[in-house]
Design an enzyme around this catalytic site. Structure first.
Site, mmCIF file in Angstrom:
data_model
loop_
_atom_site.group_PDB
_atom_site.id
_atom_site.type_symbol
_atom_site.label_atom_id
_atom_site.label_comp_id
_atom_site.label_asym_id
_atom_site.label_seq_id
_atom_site.Cartn_x
_atom_site.Cartn_y
_atom_site.Cartn_z
ATOM 1 N N GLN A 27 1.133 -1.089 -0.380
ATOM 2 C CA GLN A 27 0.246 -0.498 0.137
ATOM 3 C C GLN A 27 0.766 1.281 -0.108
ATOM 4 O O GLN A 27 0.278 2.270 -0.183
ATOM 5 C CB GLN A 27 -0.850 0.103 1.475
ATOM 6 C CG GLN A 27 -2.087 -1.723 1.151
ATOM 7 C CD GLN A 27 -3.042 -0.961 0.103
ATOM 8 O OE1 GLN A 27 -2.996 -0.347 -0.295
ATOM 9 N NE2 GLN A 27 -2.473 -2.246 -0.877
ATOM 10 N N ASP A 35 3.490 -0.369 6.119
ATOM 11 C CA ASP A 35 2.764 -0.488 5.203
ATOM 12 C C ASP A 35 1.524 -1.315 6.097
ATOM 13 O O ASP A 35 2.108 -2.660 6.578
ATOM 14 C CB ASP A 35 2.530 -1.862 4.153
ATOM 15 C CG ASP A 35 2.299 -2.537 3.124
ATOM 16 O OD1 ASP A 35 0.753 -1.663 2.835
ATOM 17 O OD2 ASP A 35 1.819 -3.627 2.521
ATOM 18 N N HIS A 91 2.480 62.970 24.295
ATOM 19 C CA HIS A 91 2.410 64.193 24.105
ATOM 20 C C HIS A 91 1.578 64.912 25.169
ATOM 21 O O HIS A 91 1.646 66.464 24.647
ATOM 22 C CB HIS A 91 2.508 65.023 22.939
ATOM 23 C CG HIS A 91 0.956 64.391 22.070
ATOM 24 N ND1 HIS A 91 0.295 63.450 20.869
ATOM 25 C CD2 HIS A 91 0.034 65.128 21.891
ATOM 26 C CE1 HIS A 91 -0.211 63.189 20.522
ATOM 27 N NE2 HIS A 91 -0.705 64.901 21.140
ATOM 28 N N ASP A 125 5.823 58.013 21.562
ATOM 29 C CA ASP A 125 4.756 58.801 22.192
ATOM 30 C C ASP A 125 4.135 58.627 23.028
ATOM 31 O O ASP A 125 2.926 57.671 22.281
ATOM 32 C CB ASP A 125 4.087 59.631 20.998
ATOM 33 C CG ASP A 125 2.753 60.424 21.242
ATOM 34 O OD1 ASP A 125 2.531 60.806 22.668
ATOM 35 O OD2 ASP A 125 1.827 60.522 20.411
ATOM 36 N N SER A 137 -6.424 61.983 20.569
ATOM 37 C CA SER A 137 -4.543 61.752 21.037
ATOM 38 C C SER A 137 -4.669 60.611 22.144
ATOM 39 O O SER A 137 -5.393 60.714 22.960
ATOM 40 C CB SER A 137 -3.885 62.355 21.430
ATOM 41 O OG SER A 137 -3.697 63.745 20.020
#
EC number: 3.4.21.22
Length: 452
Positions: free
Chosen positions: A89, A103, A258, A306, A402
């Site tokens: 097989q 097999d 910021h 930031d 922001s």
């Protein structure tokens, strides 16, 4: 005449006696002459041919017991029998990805190498392909097998791939019943993972001209429902609603650096929805300490690095309207960002230079590739920033937003992938919103806030 006849008889007898001597050979020579040449036998059965196997099982049909008598070993007989009964097989090489075929009778078995599964080893279960089928995080264990894991507040479900809440109000989860989530699921996007070089050196310039406007807005967005973005907070200072932020845990909020002014008292409002009326979901806290990122220097560039952390005077009470945002590790924060779209939210201006929103606004924005981002502006876009928005304009974050969140949803759980930072005007054609890339700061956030 009689004499002649007798002479003939004597001659014939002598001839026969001499012939007999030539026919009868000794045993050694006779064996050489009479031995049958070995018949050629092609194919995989050749290795099993021993003793009388060819006569018993090839020239004739044999039983398992007869083959067992030849091999005198059950294991070897079984291996032979698998091929003898129905052929090999494995002859068609059905096992993929270097799997080894064994097999069997009317079937076969594939022995897969590490990282592959399935009948034919056709399923790649390494983390590089569809995230190893993990719903959140994936890594390879000591045996090179996929190990799935979840972010804080979640645990693996029974399938060992999905994540389920382990606490009442885990991060990034919307729990208000009436909200129908229509966001993009991530399970079909993991196959598009694009790993960015995290060791890329950031470009540092000494003098950078500042853009015209901070981002304090969501232009072209929609009204959020109460509890739809429970990690969103409002910052009040000299003026109300001057910036936004995101809840990391009960004691900490992350925002844009910021937004912070020296000696200005800041209060935050969590659970806020409509700033013009009291909805009894709000929780107000005073900020007792601010931590700017150690690389932030507003005199050189107001928007590079930031990011800032705010420590609250008292812990927030978590509920359906006040919930922290999830933060993945550096690698997965970057992977989630590359999914391509995220959600931004805030109470900023609803159009350029216009009025601020009273109801929390939100907007889904697509990630913009870096080359397009760089071409869109004369200002420096550092490697710790990314662009998001629409080329045609009309939709964007704006003044007042922001410090607010850019989040990416993964299997119904939202992760912080960016912080609203700056831009040129609001929602202008050919211009994009610029965001702080959270993946670059995950370790710093977790170290300062003791977030696990």
């Amino acid at each position: 005449m009689a004499e002649a006849s007798g002479l003939v008889t004597v001659c014939l007898l002598g001839y026969l006696l001499s012939a007999e001597c030539a026919v009868f050979l000794d045993r050694e020579n006779a064996t050489k002459i009479l031995s049958r040449p070995k018949r050629y036998n092609s194919g995989k059965l050749e290795e099993f041919v021993r003793g009388n196997l060819e006569r018993e099982c090839i020239e004739e049909k044999c039983s398992f017991e007869e083959a067992r008598e030849v091999f005198e070993n059950t294991e070897k007989t079984t291996e032979f029998w698998k091929q003898y009964v129905d052929g090999d097989q494995c002859e068609s090489n059905p096992c993929l990805n270097d799997g080894v075929c064994k097999d069997d009778i009317n079937s076969y078995e594939c022995w897969c190498r590490a990282g592959f599964e399935g009948k034919n080893c056709e399923l790649d279960v390494t983390c590089n392909i569809k995230n190893g089928r993990c719903k959140q995080f994936c890594k390879l264990g000591p045996d090179n097998k996929v190990v799935c894991s979840c972010t804080t507040g979640y645990q693996l479900a029974e399938d060992q791939r999905s994540c389920e809440p382990a606490v009442p109000f885990p991060c990034g989860r919307v729990s208000v019943p009436h909200i129908s989530m229509t966001r993009t699921r991530a399970e079909t996007l993991f196959s598009n993972m694009d790993y960015e070089n995290s060791t890329e050196v950031e470009k540092i310039l000494d003098n950078v001209t500042q853009p015209l406007n901070d981002f304090t807005r969501v232009v072209g967005g929609k009204d959020a429902k109460p509890g739809q973005f429970p990690w969103q907070v409002l910052l009040n200072g000299k003026v109300d609603a001057f910036c936004g932020g995101s809840i990391i845990n009960e004691k900490w909020v992350v925002t844009a650096a910021h937004c912070i002014e020296p000696d200005v008292k800041i209060t935050i409002v969590a659970g806020e929805h409509n700033t013009e009326k009291r909805e009894h979901t709000e929780q107000k806290r005073n900020v007792i300490r601010t931590i700017l990122h150690h690389s932030y220097n507003a005199t050189i560039n107001k928007y590079n690095h930031d990011i800032a952390l705010l420590e609250l005077d008292e812990p927030l009470t978590l509920n359906s309207y006040v919930t922290p945002i999830c933060i993945a590790d550096r690698e997965y924060s970057n992977i989630f960002l590359k999914f391509g779209s995220g959600y931004v939210s805030g109470w900023g201006r609803v159009f350029n230079k216009g009025r601020s929103a009273s109801i929390l606004q939100y907007l889904k924005v697509p990630l913009v590739d870096r080359a397009t981002c760089l071409r869109s502006t004369k200002f420096t876009i550092y490697n710790n920033m990314f662009c998001a928005g629409f080329h045609e304009g009309g939709k964007d974050s704006c003044q007042g937003d922001s410090g607010g969140p850019h989040v990416t949803e993964v299997e119904g759980i939202s992760f912080l992938t960016g912080i609203i930072s700056w831009g040129e005007e609001c929602a202008m054609k050919g211009k994009y919103g610029i965001y702080t890339k959270v993946s670059r700061y995950v370790n710093w956030i977790k170290e300062k806030t003791k977030l696990t």
